[in-house]
Design a protein around this motif. Structure first.
Motif, mmCIF file in Angstrom:
data_model
loop_
_atom_site.group_PDB
_atom_site.id
_atom_site.type_symbol
_atom_site.label_atom_id
_atom_site.label_comp_id
_atom_site.label_asym_id
_atom_site.label_seq_id
_atom_site.Cartn_x
_atom_site.Cartn_y
_atom_site.Cartn_z
ATOM 1 N N GLN A 19 -12.210 8.177 -6.193
ATOM 2 C CA GLN A 19 -13.588 7.762 -5.979
ATOM 3 C C GLN A 19 -13.918 6.566 -6.859
ATOM 4 O O GLN A 19 -14.454 5.569 -6.411
ATOM 5 C CB GLN A 19 -14.542 8.920 -6.307
ATOM 6 C CG GLN A 19 -14.240 10.170 -5.491
ATOM 7 C CD GLN A 19 -13.721 11.271 -6.364
ATOM 8 O OE1 GLN A 19 -13.433 11.057 -7.526
ATOM 9 N NE2 GLN A 19 -13.589 12.445 -5.806
ATOM 10 N N GLN A 21 -13.199 3.344 -8.444
ATOM 11 C CA GLN A 21 -12.186 2.335 -8.158
ATOM 12 C C GLN A 21 -11.517 1.892 -9.452
ATOM 13 O O GLN A 21 -12.168 1.574 -10.437
ATOM 14 C CB GLN A 21 -12.831 1.133 -7.467
ATOM 15 C CG GLN A 21 -13.446 1.473 -6.128
ATOM 16 C CD GLN A 21 -12.449 2.089 -5.183
ATOM 17 O OE1 GLN A 21 -11.276 1.761 -5.230
ATOM 18 N NE2 GLN A 21 -12.902 2.977 -4.342
ATOM 19 N N THR A 353 -19.399 -1.807 0.455
ATOM 20 C CA THR A 353 -18.435 -0.753 0.771
ATOM 21 C C THR A 353 -19.183 0.503 1.193
ATOM 22 O O THR A 353 -20.050 0.991 0.468
ATOM 23 C CB THR A 353 -17.547 -0.444 -0.441
ATOM 24 O OG1 THR A 353 -16.773 -1.596 -0.759
ATOM 25 C CG2 THR A 353 -16.605 0.714 -0.146
ATOM 26 N N GLN A 355 -19.192 3.714 1.013
ATOM 27 C CA GLN A 355 -18.629 4.875 0.323
ATOM 28 C C GLN A 355 -19.224 6.145 0.912
ATOM 29 O O GLN A 355 -20.442 6.251 1.095
ATOM 30 C CB GLN A 355 -18.929 4.787 -1.168
ATOM 31 C CG GLN A 355 -18.302 5.903 -1.985
ATOM 32 C CD GLN A 355 -18.377 5.628 -3.474
ATOM 33 O OE1 GLN A 355 -17.906 4.608 -3.941
ATOM 34 N NE2 GLN A 355 -18.993 6.547 -4.207
ATOM 35 N N SER A 534 -13.848 11.862 -0.814
ATOM 36 C CA SER A 534 -14.573 10.594 -0.829
ATOM 37 C C SER A 534 -13.671 9.483 -0.314
ATOM 38 O O SER A 534 -12.458 9.489 -0.551
ATOM 39 C CB SER A 534 -15.044 10.250 -2.241
ATOM 40 O OG SER A 534 -16.206 10.966 -2.567
ATOM 41 N N HIS A 535 -14.274 8.536 0.379
ATOM 42 C CA HIS A 535 -13.521 7.435 0.977
ATOM 43 C C HIS A 535 -14.418 6.211 0.979
ATOM 44 O O HIS A 535 -15.634 6.317 1.180
ATOM 45 C CB HIS A 535 -13.130 7.818 2.409
ATOM 46 C CG HIS A 535 -12.070 6.958 3.023
ATOM 47 N ND1 HIS A 535 -11.176 6.207 2.290
ATOM 48 C CD2 HIS A 535 -11.748 6.726 4.325
ATOM 49 C CE1 HIS A 535 -10.352 5.568 3.107
ATOM 50 N NE2 HIS A 535 -10.689 5.865 4.346
ATOM 51 N N GLY A 536 -13.836 5.055 0.762
ATOM 52 C CA GLY A 536 -14.587 3.810 0.796
ATOM 53 C C GLY A 536 -14.167 2.970 1.981
ATOM 54 O O GLY A 536 -13.021 2.533 2.065
ATOM 55 N N SER A 538 -14.124 -0.335 3.468
ATOM 56 C CA SER A 538 -14.308 -1.692 2.964
ATOM 57 C C SER A 538 -14.079 -2.689 4.097
ATOM 58 O O SER A 538 -12.968 -3.130 4.339
ATOM 59 C CB SER A 538 -13.341 -1.961 1.811
ATOM 60 O OG SER A 538 -13.526 -1.008 0.795
ATOM 61 N N GLN A 607 -22.716 7.985 1.421
ATOM 62 C CA GLN A 607 -23.112 8.062 0.020
ATOM 63 C C GLN A 607 -23.993 6.857 -0.331
ATOM 64 O O GLN A 607 -25.156 6.819 0.051
ATOM 65 C CB GLN A 607 -21.873 8.144 -0.871
ATOM 66 C CG GLN A 607 -21.084 9.439 -0.690
ATOM 67 C CD GLN A 607 -19.822 9.507 -1.528
ATOM 68 O OE1 GLN A 607 -19.510 8.592 -2.303
ATOM 69 N NE2 GLN A 607 -19.060 10.575 -1.384
ATOM 70 N N PHE A 609 -24.301 2.408 -1.964
ATOM 71 C CA PHE A 609 -23.703 1.133 -2.347
ATOM 72 C C PHE A 609 -24.754 0.349 -3.122
ATOM 73 O O PHE A 609 -25.941 0.699 -3.124
ATOM 74 C CB PHE A 609 -23.233 0.349 -1.112
ATOM 75 C CG PHE A 609 -24.336 -0.364 -0.370
ATOM 76 C CD1 PHE A 609 -24.538 -1.726 -0.522
ATOM 77 C CD2 PHE A 609 -25.178 0.335 0.494
ATOM 78 C CE1 PHE A 609 -25.554 -2.379 0.163
ATOM 79 C CE2 PHE A 609 -26.192 -0.307 1.182
ATOM 80 C CZ PHE A 609 -26.380 -1.673 1.017
#
Length: 655
Positions: A19, A21, A353, A355, A534-536, A538, A607, A609
């Motif tokens: 999560q 970075q 991103t 997220q 969790s994933h971003g 991008s 989530q 940004f």
């Protein structure tokens, strides 16, 4: 998608781990241009048009140019002295030190094996490079010019004859060919599944000339930067070491960049040093950049430990990703109060991103959208932003948040033209043609628990899906309990996940947080051993064929980006419309339609940004007065002030 899109969007690379970075070299990814398969296009720019002779096998007119763009003119002409945003007189010297979370056991981020070290591609360069102030252009770095016909059937790169690898050996077209084939033969499966069949042939014409010929299946907008964006490695180094692209490595791959590995201590520290013999020091794209003698990375188990180390001077630059620390952690920090540390924000002009928490759609429980929607309602962003994030964030409401590519309102006529056939085929509900773009649910911010109406709505959805509460209050269907395990690795994320879990438990979901170490987290994501992580997402200004890695059905079984295992025929049919867009209007329309459909599927719980970089650093660094819109660039075009450093040492702030 341009390389400004993301520090993490390289289709030859696995997706980001975790999560929080890890430290990333912002501008090095910008210079990796079409590592993202993204900067592409068919617009003839700032070049000279000549006629190919019969001996070259071509009758068509050919453009010879130093730069290429999809849309509009490039910013910099062929004779520009340096980039507008750099300080061409920036001094060389000193050190910048940063932190990274977790562990590492490899310097190869192109393999699924091992956990890659921070900045492991810091020494990599490609034929083409991007800038931090030109969203759609690619410039010759390892080449002097490129040549291509109007139909983009082929591209020839005229390579520079002064480029050397870090060991001083010359780079030639044979190295370019070898590197390109390396990715096609040993690259990760999801990358090869997308690009196989794009190339008809690659021919080395002489030591400094190479031609790529494309098949008709290769996307027009992505051809030149697909060929010119591959990192160039030393063929001799690979042959001598026996290294493979799909295996872990105890050293970075030999390339042509400004930095090389100096030393490392597994899971504790990495030091990269500037190559004093770097071939490109006087290149217009590189003047005023790569200014630090050394870049040091210190590893920590979590962000709080890293912050305490920062306050103690163990490292000197911190890009803050914790709203709690940003809002409260610096309040009693003497070095900040005394002016020895600077805490500030810089605008971030890139696409935000997206997220999110994502579901594993391979698991039957999460294949029911009603269940996913109910689970999503229990995340109270409004309360979290007020109570946990100090109002610093905005809600993710798109896969392109904060940009004109985000779908808004009802579909335009042009969007409807793309969506209607999918409705007619039964792939989409007709409501999508008239409804507003989906938005995440809004909860009351006064408390963590969602309001009663939200609970009732979520409970009704679950009941409709067949989930009923038992005597213990837990939801069951066919004797199976509604279990949800959120897999995480960063303790600092607990304060965000635990309130969400409390709400899910009150709803009757048997939810829990399972925190694992970094290596386990990487493997669990790869193997699909999770309910939610969790994933971003991008994305960038110019999405293209890379979207298949994120969302296509054919990548769902083995993808570092399609973690949710999405398989949607509607999405599969919309992606080609994005890839085929010929101008910005067409691109924006196609992306709006795709964004609308992706959001309607509901495979993520959005989530947050923020459109700014939040940074703190010891007052020994300088940056250009006019910062570019698409990069913070602190490891590239910032520089070290020796006098300021000496003052910090004299004051006892640093050693």
């Amino acid at each position: 998608m341009t390389p400004h899109a993301s520090r993490r969007n390289d289709p030859r690379n696995p997706a980001p781990r975790g999560q929080a970075q890890a430290a990333t070299r912002i501008f090095s990814d910008l210079r990796s241009v079409a590592l993202t398969l993204a900067l592409s296009g068919a617009v003839v720019l700032a070049g000279t048009i000549i006629a190919r002779g019969q001996d070259a096998g071509q009758d068509a007119q050919t453009t010879v140019t130093h730069a290429y763009s999809n849309f509009g003119e490039v910013k910099y002409g062929p004779d520009f002295p340096h980039l507008d945003y750099v300080n061409p007189d920036a001094p060389k010297g000193g050190e910048i030190s940063i932190s990274s979370m977790g562990t590492f056991d490899s310097f190869n981020q192109y393999s699924r094996k091992g956990v890659p070290a921070a900045l492991n591609t810091i020494g990599s360069e490609a034929i083409l490079a991007a800038t931090a102030d030109d969203a759609y252009s690619a410039y010759c770095l390892l080449c002097t010019t490129m040549e291509y016909p109007e139909d983009l059937k082929w591209v020839t790169f005229n390579l520079r004859d002064d480029v050397t690898f870090s060991d001083g050996t010359p780079m030639t077209a044979e190295d370019v060919l070898y590197s390109f084939n390396l990715f096609l033969e040993q690259g990760i499966t999801e990358y090869r599944a997308i690009v196989e069949g794009f190339i008809e042939g690659v021919e080395v014409l002489d030591p400094h000339t190479i031609t790529f010929t494309f098949t008709d299946q290769a996307p027009i907008r992505e051809r030149i930067t697909f060929a010119g964006g591959t990192p160039v490695f030393s063929k001799a180094w690979f042959e001598e070491t026996g290294q493979r692209l799909d295996e872990s490595s105890d050293q970075p791959f030999m390339s042509t960049g400004a930095y090389v590995l100096d030393s490392f201590d597994y899971n504790r520290q990495i030091i990269y040093k500037r190559n004093p013999d770097y071939w490109g020091a006087d290149h217009p794209l590189q003047i005023g950049q790569s200014n630090f003698d050394t870049i040091r990375v210190e590893y920590f188990a979590d962000s709080q430990a890293a912050f305490e180390a920062f306050k103690a001077g163990a490292f000197t630059f911190r890009e803050e990703n914790s709203s709690l620390i940003w809002a409260t952690g610096y309040e009693n920090f003497p070095n900040l109060q005394d002016g020895h540390v600077i805490k500030t924000e810089f605008a971030d002009g890139t696409v935000g991103t997206a997220q999110s928490f994502v579901f594993n759609l391979d698991r039957p429980t999460w294949q029911d959208k009603r269940v996913r929607d109910a689970i999503g309602m229990m995340f109270n962003f409004e309360w979290s932003n007020e109570a946990l994030f100090y109002g610093l964030y905005s809600r993710v409401n798109s896969f392109w948040p904060g940009s004109e590519l985000a779908a808004t309102g009802t579909p335009s006529e042009a969007e409807v033209a793309l969506l209607q056939p999918l409705v007619d085929e039964g792939l989409l509900d007709a409501a999508i043609l008239a409804e507003e773009a989906p938005e995440p649910p809004v909860n009351a911010a006064a408390q963590n628990r969602p309001d009663r109406g939200m609970f009732r709505q979520a409970g009704a959805l679950l009941a409709e899906a067949g989930w009923e509460p038992g005597s213990d209050g837990k939801l069951r269907k066919d004797g199976q309990m509604l279990d949800l395990v959120i897999v995480s690795y960063d303790p600092s994320f607990d304060r965000i996940i635990n309130p969400y879990i409390e709400n899910l438990q009150q709803l009757g979901v048997n939810a829990k947080l399972e925190r694992v170490d970094t290596a386990q987290y990487v493997e669990r994501r790869r193997a699909g051993e999770f309910d939610m992580v969790s994933h971003g997402f991008s994305m960038g200004f110019e999405p293209g064929i890379d979207l298949e890695q994120w969302f296509a059905s054919k990548t769902a079984d083995d993808s570092s980006r399609n973690l949710m295992r999405l398989r949607s025929e509607a999405v599969d049919k919309l992606i080609p419309a994005v890839v085929a867009a010929k101008d910005l209007d067409e691109l924006q329309t196609a992306v709006h339609a795709l964004d609308r459909v992706l959001r309607s599927i509901g495979f993520m719980v959005p989530q947050w940004f923020k459109p700014v970089y939040t940074v703190a650093y010891y007052d020994q660094y300088e940056h250009p007065e006019n910062m570019p819109p698409y990069a913070l660039g602190y490891m590239d075009f910032w520089w070290y002030d020796e006098a300021k450093h000496d003052a910090l040492v004299a004051a006892g702030v640093l050693r």
